[in-house]
Design a protein around this motif. Structure first.
Motif, PDB file in Angstrom:
ATOM      1  N   HIS A  43     -13.594   5.760  -1.931  1.00  0.00           N
ATOM      2  CA  HIS A  43     -14.952   5.223  -1.793  1.00  0.00           C
ATOM      3  C   HIS A  43     -15.957   6.356  -1.972  1.00  0.00           C
ATOM      4  O   HIS A  43     -15.947   7.304  -1.179  1.00  0.00           O
ATOM      5  CB  HIS A  43     -15.127   4.578  -0.422  1.00  0.00           C
ATOM      6  CG  HIS A  43     -14.245   3.389  -0.207  1.00  0.00           C
ATOM      7  ND1 HIS A  43     -12.911   3.505   0.124  1.00  0.00           N
ATOM      8  CD2 HIS A  43     -14.514   2.054  -0.281  1.00  0.00           C
ATOM      9  CE1 HIS A  43     -12.393   2.293   0.253  1.00  0.00           C
ATOM     10  NE2 HIS A  43     -13.333   1.413   0.004  1.00  0.00           N
ATOM     11  N   PRO A  44     -16.799   6.266  -3.002  1.00  0.00           N
ATOM     12  CA  PRO A  44     -16.832   5.261  -4.063  1.00  0.00           C
ATOM     13  C   PRO A  44     -15.617   5.419  -4.981  1.00  0.00           C
ATOM     14  O   PRO A  44     -15.035   6.518  -5.053  1.00  0.00           O
ATOM     15  CB  PRO A  44     -18.132   5.566  -4.809  1.00  0.00           C
ATOM     16  CG  PRO A  44     -18.375   7.017  -4.547  1.00  0.00           C
ATOM     17  CD  PRO A  44     -17.874   7.275  -3.164  1.00  0.00           C
ATOM     18  N   PRO A  45     -15.235   4.365  -5.705  1.00  0.00           N
ATOM     19  CA  PRO A  45     -13.997   4.377  -6.494  1.00  0.00           C
ATOM     20  C   PRO A  45     -14.141   5.130  -7.801  1.00  0.00           C
ATOM     21  O   PRO A  45     -14.113   4.566  -8.890  1.00  0.00           O
ATOM     22  CB  PRO A  45     -13.733   2.890  -6.717  1.00  0.00           C
ATOM     23  CG  PRO A  45     -15.087   2.271  -6.743  1.00  0.00           C
ATOM     24  CD  PRO A  45     -15.896   3.042  -5.731  1.00  0.00           C
ATOM     25  N   GLU A  46     -14.263   6.440  -7.703  1.00  0.00           N
ATOM     26  CA  GLU A  46     -14.497   7.282  -8.878  1.00  0.00           C
ATOM     27  C   GLU A  46     -13.794   8.618  -8.668  1.00  0.00           C
ATOM     28  O   GLU A  46     -13.876   9.210  -7.580  1.00  0.00           O
ATOM     29  CB  GLU A  46     -16.001   7.512  -9.079  1.00  0.00           C
ATOM     30  CG  GLU A  46     -16.359   8.421 -10.229  1.00  0.00           C
ATOM     31  CD  GLU A  46     -17.853   8.673 -10.329  1.00  0.00           C
ATOM     32  OE1 GLU A  46     -18.249   9.511 -11.162  1.00  0.00           O
ATOM     33  OE2 GLU A  46     -18.610   8.029  -9.575  1.00  0.00           O
ATOM     34  N   GLY A  83     -13.814  10.104 -20.259  1.00  0.00           N
ATOM     35  CA  GLY A  83     -12.839  11.162 -20.455  1.00  0.00           C
ATOM     36  C   GLY A  83     -12.927  12.254 -19.420  1.00  0.00           C
ATOM     37  O   GLY A  83     -11.980  13.021 -19.246  1.00  0.00           O
ATOM     38  N   GLY A  84     -14.056  12.349 -18.720  1.00  0.00           N
ATOM     39  CA  GLY A  84     -14.209  13.365 -17.681  1.00  0.00           C
ATOM     40  C   GLY A  84     -14.048  12.791 -16.291  1.00  0.00           C
ATOM     41  O   GLY A  84     -13.467  13.416 -15.399  1.00  0.00           O
ATOM     42  N   ARG A  85     -14.587  11.585 -16.078  1.00  0.00           N
ATOM     43  CA  ARG A  85     -14.477  10.897 -14.794  1.00  0.00           C
ATOM     44  C   ARG A  85     -14.207   9.418 -15.070  1.00  0.00           C
ATOM     45  O   ARG A  85     -14.647   8.876 -16.085  1.00  0.00           O
ATOM     46  CB  ARG A  85     -15.754  11.035 -13.956  1.00  0.00           C
ATOM     47  CG  ARG A  85     -16.122  12.457 -13.605  1.00  0.00           C
ATOM     48  CD  ARG A  85     -17.310  12.513 -12.655  1.00  0.00           C
ATOM     49  NE  ARG A  85     -16.968  12.019 -11.335  1.00  0.00           N
ATOM     50  CZ  ARG A  85     -16.420  12.768 -10.373  1.00  0.00           C
ATOM     51  NH1 ARG A  85     -16.134  14.033 -10.591  1.00  0.00           N
ATOM     52  NH2 ARG A  85     -16.154  12.253  -9.189  1.00  0.00           N
ATOM     53  N   TYR A  86     -13.505   8.805 -14.147  1.00  0.00           N
ATOM     54  CA  TYR A  86     -13.185   7.392 -14.279  1.00  0.00           C
ATOM     55  C   TYR A  86     -13.505   6.678 -12.977  1.00  0.00           C
ATOM     56  O   TYR A  86     -13.313   7.227 -11.878  1.00  0.00           O
ATOM     57  CB  TYR A  86     -11.707   7.196 -14.626  1.00  0.00           C
ATOM     58  CG  TYR A  86     -11.347   7.683 -16.012  1.00  0.00           C
ATOM     59  CD1 TYR A  86     -11.480   6.845 -17.116  1.00  0.00           C
ATOM     60  CD2 TYR A  86     -10.890   8.983 -16.217  1.00  0.00           C
ATOM     61  CE1 TYR A  86     -11.157   7.284 -18.390  1.00  0.00           C
ATOM     62  CE2 TYR A  86     -10.566   9.432 -17.484  1.00  0.00           C
ATOM     63  CZ  TYR A  86     -10.704   8.571 -18.562  1.00  0.00           C
ATOM     64  OH  TYR A  86     -10.393   9.009 -19.824  1.00  0.00           O
ATOM     65  N   GLU A  87     -13.992   5.448 -13.113  1.00  0.00           N
ATOM     66  CA  GLU A  87     -14.263   4.612 -11.945  1.00  0.00           C
ATOM     67  C   GLU A  87     -13.793   3.187 -12.219  1.00  0.00           C
ATOM     68  O   GLU A  87     -13.592   2.796 -13.379  1.00  0.00           O
ATOM     69  CB  GLU A  87     -15.744   4.619 -11.604  1.00  0.00           C
ATOM     70  CG  GLU A  87     -16.651   4.098 -12.706  1.00  0.00           C
ATOM     71  CD  GLU A  87     -18.123   4.201 -12.330  1.00  0.00           C
ATOM     72  OE1 GLU A  87     -18.520   3.539 -11.349  1.00  0.00           O
ATOM     73  OE2 GLU A  87     -18.850   4.949 -12.999  1.00  0.00           O
ATOM     74  N   LEU A  88     -13.625   2.432 -11.156  1.00  0.00           N
ATOM     75  CA  LEU A  88     -13.183   1.057 -11.310  1.00  0.00           C
ATOM     76  C   LEU A  88     -14.200   0.246 -12.095  1.00  0.00           C
ATOM     77  O   LEU A  88     -15.412   0.378 -11.880  1.00  0.00           O
ATOM     78  CB  LEU A  88     -12.977   0.401  -9.943  1.00  0.00           C
ATOM     79  CG  LEU A  88     -11.825   0.906  -9.081  1.00  0.00           C
ATOM     80  CD1 LEU A  88     -11.794   0.137  -7.766  1.00  0.00           C
ATOM     81  CD2 LEU A  88     -10.494   0.782  -9.799  1.00  0.00           C
ATOM     82  N   GLY A  89     -13.709  -0.594 -12.986  1.00  0.00           N
ATOM     83  CA  GLY A  89     -14.585  -1.503 -13.708  1.00  0.00           C
ATOM     84  C   GLY A  89     -14.998  -2.668 -12.828  1.00  0.00           C
ATOM     85  O   GLY A  89     -14.436  -2.894 -11.744  1.00  0.00           O
ATOM     86  N   GLN A  99      -9.403  -5.815  -0.657  1.00  0.00           N
ATOM     87  CA  GLN A  99      -8.496  -4.861  -0.041  1.00  0.00           C
ATOM     88  C   GLN A  99      -9.087  -4.307   1.247  1.00  0.00           C
ATOM     89  O   GLN A  99      -8.411  -4.223   2.278  1.00  0.00           O
ATOM     90  CB  GLN A  99      -8.223  -3.727  -1.026  1.00  0.00           C
ATOM     91  CG  GLN A  99      -7.360  -2.607  -0.496  1.00  0.00           C
ATOM     92  CD  GLN A  99      -7.042  -1.604  -1.583  1.00  0.00           C
ATOM     93  OE1 GLN A  99      -6.454  -1.942  -2.594  1.00  0.00           O
ATOM     94  NE2 GLN A  99      -7.437  -0.362  -1.387  1.00  0.00           N
ATOM     95  N   ASP A 100     -10.366  -3.945   1.218  1.00  0.00           N
ATOM     96  CA  ASP A 100     -11.018  -3.420   2.413  1.00  0.00           C
ATOM     97  C   ASP A 100     -11.089  -4.473   3.513  1.00  0.00           C
ATOM     98  O   ASP A 100     -10.914  -4.162   4.702  1.00  0.00           O
ATOM     99  CB  ASP A 100     -12.427  -2.931   2.072  1.00  0.00           C
ATOM    100  CG  ASP A 100     -12.416  -1.709   1.166  1.00  0.00           C
ATOM    101  OD1 ASP A 100     -11.355  -1.062   1.042  1.00  0.00           O
ATOM    102  OD2 ASP A 100     -13.468  -1.413   0.566  1.00  0.00           O
ATOM    103  N   ALA A 101     -11.345  -5.724   3.134  1.00  0.00           N
ATOM    104  CA  ALA A 101     -11.431  -6.796   4.131  1.00  0.00           C
ATOM    105  C   ALA A 101     -10.100  -6.999   4.843  1.00  0.00           C
ATOM    106  O   ALA A 101     -10.066  -7.337   6.032  1.00  0.00           O
ATOM    107  CB  ALA A 101     -11.862  -8.098   3.456  1.00  0.00           C
ATOM    108  N   GLY A 102      -9.003  -6.794   4.135  1.00  0.00           N
ATOM    109  CA  GLY A 102      -7.703  -6.992   4.739  1.00  0.00           C
ATOM    110  C   GLY A 102      -7.378  -6.007   5.839  1.00  0.00           C
ATOM    111  O   GLY A 102      -6.488  -6.260   6.659  1.00  0.00           O
ATOM    112  N   ARG A 103      -8.090  -4.897   5.901  1.00  0.00           N
ATOM    113  CA  ARG A 103      -7.844  -3.912   6.950  1.00  0.00           C
ATOM    114  C   ARG A 103      -8.470  -4.303   8.272  1.00  0.00           C
ATOM    115  O   ARG A 103      -8.215  -3.665   9.293  1.00  0.00           O
ATOM    116  CB  ARG A 103      -8.367  -2.535   6.510  1.00  0.00           C
ATOM    117  CG  ARG A 103      -7.634  -1.967   5.305  1.00  0.00           C
ATOM    118  CD  ARG A 103      -8.106  -0.570   4.981  1.00  0.00           C
ATOM    119  NE  ARG A 103      -7.904   0.343   6.102  1.00  0.00           N
ATOM    120  CZ  ARG A 103      -8.201   1.634   6.075  1.00  0.00           C
ATOM    121  NH1 ARG A 103      -8.715   2.157   4.967  1.00  0.00           N
ATOM    122  NH2 ARG A 103      -7.991   2.400   7.136  1.00  0.00           N
TER     123      ARG A 103
END
Length: 274
Positions: A43-46, A83-89, A99-103
């Motif tokens: 978090h953040p997903p990057e 190509g340098g950084r990736y984050e969730l689409g 996923q977070d809610a399930g915790r």
């Protein structure tokens, strides 16, 4: 129907047609699943590509294999990156939210109402059918039969789309606990929760959680718990069997995850600095 059963070390949750959906065996963690798992838990997903490549190396995955997987995930819209950084689409951000809610155990009171979502369209493209099923699963709905999904109203409905019939109302004709048992295999869910809790307890006793070499073993077990919690139905207390073991699993996982994230994120930061 949504059913969680036989959760394993290298498994993913997949719907398998009529009847409850279950956790089914798939291939071990590969470059794609490793990248998705770590980004979904960040978090953040990057993350920078150097960190993802370094993590892959811990799992015996070659740098070129991970870079190829990342490029393909960008082309399919799973990731956004240059190509340098990736984050969730965008398509996977809802999965991270689920996923977070399930915790967290559900906190909202239940008014004894039920949500129903029915697909009105007679024919749909297979891509649309899959997207619909994924959306229903993310919102913890269970499949009563094809294109009819239900759940107690202690959680909200998904955003309504064209071609859906969405209703919320009282249940009649079948007791609520019987319907819940049709939608979810609660004994199997409970058994999986106990098994995962036991595996986490064993891991905490047998593995050094301060060394980088322990990351793969802990990561795989953590991913199994996350997949389970992403699909656990978050039922109201009125429909939850006494002694529900998912509550203890959440507590055990939260304690373990605090220590693991300190180890994992420290490794990823060092990898990014080179």
């Amino acid at each position: 129907m949504s059913k969680i059963g036989n959760t394993g070390r290298t498994r993913d949750v997949r719907d398998v047609g009529d009847g409850p959906s279950t956790v089914t065996v798939t291939a071990p963690l590969n470059a794609r699943s490793l990248a998705l798992s770590v980004l979904l838990g960040t978090h953040p997903p990057e993350l920078p590509v150097r960190a993802l490549v370094a993590l892959a190396d811990l799992f015996g995955i070659a740098p070129g294999t991970m870079r190829t997987a990342l490029s393909r995930m960008v082309s399919t819209g799973e990731l956004v990156g240059d190509g340098g950084r990736y984050e969730l689409g965008p398509s996977l951000l809802a999965r991270q939210t689920a996923q977070d809610a399930g915790r967290r155990a559900p906190e909202a009171a239940w008014d004894r109402q039920w949500h129903s979502v029915i697909v009105a369209a007679d024919q749909r493209h297979v891509t649309e059918r899959r997207r619909f099923r994924t959306g229903m699963a993310n919102h913890r709905f269970g499949e009563l039969r094809p294109d009819i999904w239900m759940r107690p109203s202690n959680l909200p409905t998904p955003p309504v789309e064209a071609g859906w019939i969405v209703t919320t109302g009282s249940l009649s004709g079948v007791p609520a606990d019987e319907l819940a048992a049709r939608l979810w295999d609660l004994p199997a869910i409970a058994a999986d929760a106990r098994r995962l809790t036991g595996r986490l307890d064993d891991l905490r006793r047998s593995v050094d959680w301060s060394t980088v070499g322990s990351i793969p073993a802990i990561f795989v077990e953590s991913a199994s718990v996350v997949r389970f919690l992403r699909s656990e139905p978050l039922l109201p207390v009125e429909l939850t069997p006494a002694g529900w073991p998912v509550d203890r699993l959440r507590q055990t996982y939260d304690e373990a995850e605090t220590a693991f994230q300190a180890l994992l994120q420290g490794f990823l930061r060092r990898a990014d600095r080179g």
